[in-house]
Design an enzyme around this catalytic site. Structure first.
Site, mmCIF file in Angstrom:
data_model
loop_
_atom_site.group_PDB
_atom_site.id
_atom_site.type_symbol
_atom_site.label_atom_id
_atom_site.label_comp_id
_atom_site.label_asym_id
_atom_site.label_seq_id
_atom_site.Cartn_x
_atom_site.Cartn_y
_atom_site.Cartn_z
ATOM 1 N N ASP A 106 0.839 -1.207 0.086
ATOM 2 C CA ASP A 106 -0.043 -0.058 0.106
ATOM 3 C C ASP A 106 0.952 1.182 0.092
ATOM 4 O O ASP A 106 0.639 2.161 -0.887
ATOM 5 C CB ASP A 106 -0.802 -0.034 1.361
ATOM 6 N N ASP A 134 2.113 3.812 -3.423
ATOM 7 C CA ASP A 134 1.874 5.203 -3.415
ATOM 8 C C ASP A 134 3.232 5.852 -3.897
ATOM 9 O O ASP A 134 3.237 6.923 -4.484
ATOM 10 C CB ASP A 134 1.293 5.595 -2.102
#
Ligand code: NAD
Length: 355
Positions: free
Chosen positions: A246, A250
């Site tokens: 995650d 990003d």
């Protein structure tokens, strides 16, 4: 004529604006390949809370299960931020991933030559190129582990747990992807601290033996975070757990400088998948014809490739996007001096015209 069923969840905010453009592109490209797509629009996220009182209505999940693929815009927004955890729009995402068994998230991050100026990294670093794929485990680990609070509320806990089976199947996805790319897998963990990471490493080593042409290396997650900004060109496929993925995906997308350009796919063993841009619902620009629809259009390209087995259609969409960028058209998020500024709809029309 081939026919496919596509569930469409436009969601909230700019999810609606960008999905409208992607659907037009999908219709045109499918006609070119003598294919009929049957779109069914369903609700999830904030709009579903407003309509049905739940972020993921049963009907939505059922419709997705009956389809060949799902195209998702984005969910969430300030209107629903006050709701408690279980009732929030983002819960729909976890419900869809878990409910559809989508255990592998594929997030390509690449820098287009003409958009290099948008990267926050120094020219010397970005000029070496960025073309990597983050393969993130999506239905296990700490996001799905046992969690809770002590009765008196003085402490809280979340649990990171991975089974051999979960690690094996995501490792296979990464190695298979690497075989079609530069044949390098970097497995990212925190094996110096976490037992679950030590198991992760052992299992990945085992799977690697089945792919002798692929070079495997291991990196700790903290080092990976540094290496991504120091020398992103060293990476091909990054294989990692749910939470590390995650965060790193990003970071990887940020170094390309264009959040509105990046697509993602969440897949499982068969051809079914859910496709969405990596960005959120951007409430600040929703409904103002300002959103960049290219991430969603490129997500639809991934849908053609992985779920409909139409790689040539995917290449056509990617080439059309590149051609529009090469002609100097930019939405506000990727705009630089001397370029031609366009809105969401015009960007969609320009891509359509290229197909
Ligand atoms: P965001 O990605 O929505 O926006 C971050 C910034 O990037 C904003 O300034 C926005 O205007 C800009 N931006 C994002 N996509 C763009 C596009 N296509 N074109 C132009 N500019 C774009 O992230 P956020 O502000 O942290 O979150 C807003 C809402 O979205 C929150 O409710 C959050 O929970 C939700 N969210 C949803 C998803 C999802 O549905 N998968 C993912 C992330 C965030």
């Amino acid at each position: 004529m081939k026919e496919f069923k596509i569930a469409v969840i436009a969601g909230d905010g700019i999810g609606v604006d960008i999905t409208e453009q992607a659907l037009k592109v999908m219709e045109k490209i499918s006609a070119k390949y003598d294919t009929k797509l049957h779109f069914t629009k369903v609700l999830a996220g904030g709009c579903a809370i407003d309509e049905f009182g739940t972020p993921l209505p049963v009907e939505t999940l059922e419709e997705c299960k009956k389809s060949d693929a799902v195209l998702l815009g984005a969910v969430g927004g300030p209107k629903w931020d006050v709701l408690p955890g279980e009732g929030r729009p983002e819960k729909a995402l976890l419900g869809l991933r878990g409910g559809l068994g989508l255990y592998a998230n594929l997030r390509p991050a690449q820098v287009y030559d003409v958009l290099k100026a948008a990267s926050p990294l120094k020219d010397a670093i970005i000029n070496e190129g960025v073309d990597l794929l983050v393969v993130r485990e999506l239905t296990g680990g700490i996001y799905f582990g046992e969690r809770g609070r002590d009765e008196d509320g003085s402490s809280a806990y979340d649990t990171e747990r991975y089974s051999v089976h979960e690690i094996k199947r995501i490792a296979h996805v990464a190695f298979k992807a690497a075989m079609l790319r530069k044949k390098k897998v970097t497995s990212v963990d925190k094996a110096n601290i976490l037992e679950s990471s030590r198991l992760w490493r052992e299992v990945v080593e085992g799977v690697a033996k089945e792919y002798p042409q692929v070079e495997l290396s291991h990196l700790y997650v903290d080092n990976t975070a540094m290496q991504l900004v120091r020398k992103p060109s060293q990476f091909d496929v990054i294989l990692t757990s749910n939470m590390f993925g995650d965060i790193l995906s990003d970071e990887a997308s940020m170094i390309t400088g264009s959040i509105g350009m990046l697509a993602s796919a969440s897949v499982r063993e068969d051809s079914f998948g859910m496709y969405e841009p990596i960005h959120g619902s951007a409430p600040d620009i929703a409904g103002k014809d300002l959103a960049n629809p290219l991430a969603q259009i490129l997500s639809s390209a991934m849908l053609f490739e992985y779920s409909l087995n139409m790689p040539q259609a995917a290449r056509d969409i990617e080439s059309a996007v590149e051609a529009v960028l090469n002609k100097g058209y930019r939405t506000g998020d990727i705009f630089t001096e001397g370029m031609k500024r366009v809105g969401t709809k015009e960007m969609g029309e320009l891509v359509l015209a290229q197909i």
